[in-house]
Design an enzyme around this catalytic site. Sequence first.
Site, PDB file in Angstrom:
ATOM      1  N   CYS A 190       6.254  -0.290   7.134  1.00  0.00           N
ATOM      2  CA  CYS A 190       5.975   0.955   6.443  1.00  0.00           C
ATOM      3  C   CYS A 190       7.211   1.385   5.403  1.00  0.00           C
ATOM      4  O   CYS A 190       8.195   1.488   5.990  1.00  0.00           O
ATOM      5  CB  CYS A 190       5.638   1.707   7.603  1.00  0.00           C
ATOM      6  SG  CYS A 190       5.083   3.601   6.526  1.00  0.00           S
ATOM      7  N   LEU A 191       6.769   1.750   4.120  1.00  0.00           N
ATOM      8  CA  LEU A 191       7.784   2.087   3.256  1.00  0.00           C
ATOM      9  C   LEU A 191       8.503   3.416   3.938  1.00  0.00           C
ATOM     10  O   LEU A 191       9.522   3.769   3.271  1.00  0.00           O
ATOM     11  CB  LEU A 191       7.184   2.389   1.941  1.00  0.00           C
ATOM     12  CG  LEU A 191       6.833   1.051   1.086  1.00  0.00           C
ATOM     13  CD1 LEU A 191       6.124   1.253  -0.192  1.00  0.00           C
ATOM     14  CD2 LEU A 191       7.907   0.100   1.130  1.00  0.00           C
ATOM     15  N   GLY A 198       0.864  -1.112   0.004  1.00  0.00           N
ATOM     16  CA  GLY A 198      -0.043  -0.047  -0.040  1.00  0.00           C
ATOM     17  C   GLY A 198       0.987   1.157  -0.184  1.00  0.00           C
ATOM     18  O   GLY A 198       1.972   0.983   0.390  1.00  0.00           O
ATOM     19  N   HIS A 239      -4.091   1.083   7.676  1.00  0.00           N
ATOM     20  CA  HIS A 239      -2.623   1.872   7.722  1.00  0.00           C
ATOM     21  C   HIS A 239      -2.594   2.754   6.801  1.00  0.00           C
ATOM     22  O   HIS A 239      -2.059   3.863   7.173  1.00  0.00           O
ATOM     23  CB  HIS A 239      -1.710   0.697   7.473  1.00  0.00           C
ATOM     24  CG  HIS A 239      -0.102   1.170   7.456  1.00  0.00           C
ATOM     25  ND1 HIS A 239       0.646   0.729   8.360  1.00  0.00           N
ATOM     26  CD2 HIS A 239       0.524   2.105   6.463  1.00  0.00           C
ATOM     27  CE1 HIS A 239       1.808   1.214   8.065  1.00  0.00           C
ATOM     28  NE2 HIS A 239       1.637   2.020   7.067  1.00  0.00           N
ATOM     29  N   GLU A 240      -3.161   2.964   5.520  1.00  0.00           N
ATOM     30  CA  GLU A 240      -2.963   3.596   4.536  1.00  0.00           C
ATOM     31  C   GLU A 240      -3.965   4.956   4.910  1.00  0.00           C
ATOM     32  O   GLU A 240      -3.703   5.882   4.469  1.00  0.00           O
ATOM     33  CB  GLU A 240      -3.295   3.091   3.145  1.00  0.00           C
ATOM     34  CG  GLU A 240      -2.369   1.984   2.807  1.00  0.00           C
ATOM     35  CD  GLU A 240      -0.877   2.405   2.994  1.00  0.00           C
ATOM     36  OE1 GLU A 240      -0.438   3.539   2.712  1.00  0.00           O
ATOM     37  OE2 GLU A 240      -0.265   1.268   3.153  1.00  0.00           O
ATOM     38  N   HIS A 254      -2.354   7.264   7.031  1.00  0.00           N
ATOM     39  CA  HIS A 254      -1.617   8.065   6.479  1.00  0.00           C
ATOM     40  C   HIS A 254      -2.137   9.508   5.755  1.00  0.00           C
ATOM     41  O   HIS A 254      -1.632  10.432   5.865  1.00  0.00           O
ATOM     42  CB  HIS A 254      -0.744   7.539   5.228  1.00  0.00           C
ATOM     43  CG  HIS A 254       0.540   6.664   5.631  1.00  0.00           C
ATOM     44  ND1 HIS A 254       1.645   7.150   6.140  1.00  0.00           N
ATOM     45  CD2 HIS A 254       0.673   5.328   5.530  1.00  0.00           C
ATOM     46  CE1 HIS A 254       2.400   6.267   6.264  1.00  0.00           C
ATOM     47  NE2 HIS A 254       2.035   5.281   6.132  1.00  0.00           N
ATOM     48  N   GLN A 279       3.370   9.609   1.283  1.00  0.00           N
ATOM     49  CA  GLN A 279       4.708   8.998   1.171  1.00  0.00           C
ATOM     50  C   GLN A 279       5.295   9.370   0.133  1.00  0.00           C
ATOM     51  O   GLN A 279       6.379   8.806  -0.232  1.00  0.00           O
ATOM     52  CB  GLN A 279       4.295   7.583   1.253  1.00  0.00           C
ATOM     53  CG  GLN A 279       3.740   7.243   2.657  1.00  0.00           C
ATOM     54  CD  GLN A 279       3.680   5.547   2.614  1.00  0.00           C
ATOM     55  OE1 GLN A 279       2.771   5.179   2.208  1.00  0.00           O
ATOM     56  NE2 GLN A 279       4.581   5.038   3.397  1.00  0.00           N
TER      57      GLN A 279
HETATM   58 ZN    ZN Z   1       3.006   3.359   5.915  1.00  0.00          ZN
END
Ligand code: ZN
Length: 187
Positions: free
Chosen positions: A106-107, A45, A148-149, A152, A50
Amino acid sequence: MILPIVLYGNPILRQRGSPVRRFDAELRKFAEDMRETMAANHGVGLAAQQVARALLLTVIDITAAKAPSTMILRGQPVPVEEQMPLFLANPVLSLTKSKEIGNEGCLSFPGLRIDVPRSRRVSVQAQDLQGKPLAFEASGFLAVVIQHEVDHLFGRLFIDYLKPGQRKEIKEDLARIRQGLPALAQD
Ligand code: ZN
């Protein structure tokens, strides 16, 4: 086009996204760039923040994860893989109270994995890239990724769920990520 990923420490990750209003070719190009960026980084995701844009837009693709998930669309269970990639603009979630703890990465936090409590099921109201309403229910891994997304998109990060003691334990990881350094090899 693969975009650079914003790491923890960059204030844009704390910005609430602006609503998507124009469902035009520019949005679809940006969404496709997000999908490519997610895939190139082996993510499941990615949120617009991000890639340095505070917009209520996320892309999800859990095809490679092989973790059990369900999705109910218009009252019918549907094969999850067929709905991937899933683009959600302006999503609003309804969450179940019952939570389960799962391990997440998480990226924007390379090399960090932590346990986070998430609702087992989510109801999603969003719009697709054409601006059409999209409503569905999800459970399992897909429900976790969606939570999670969508966090963000509102400037919330998975570390926000840690208790002060747990937060202390990852202090060095956070300092490392802020400096853009890779994780130390585990022995
Ligand atoms: Zn993340």
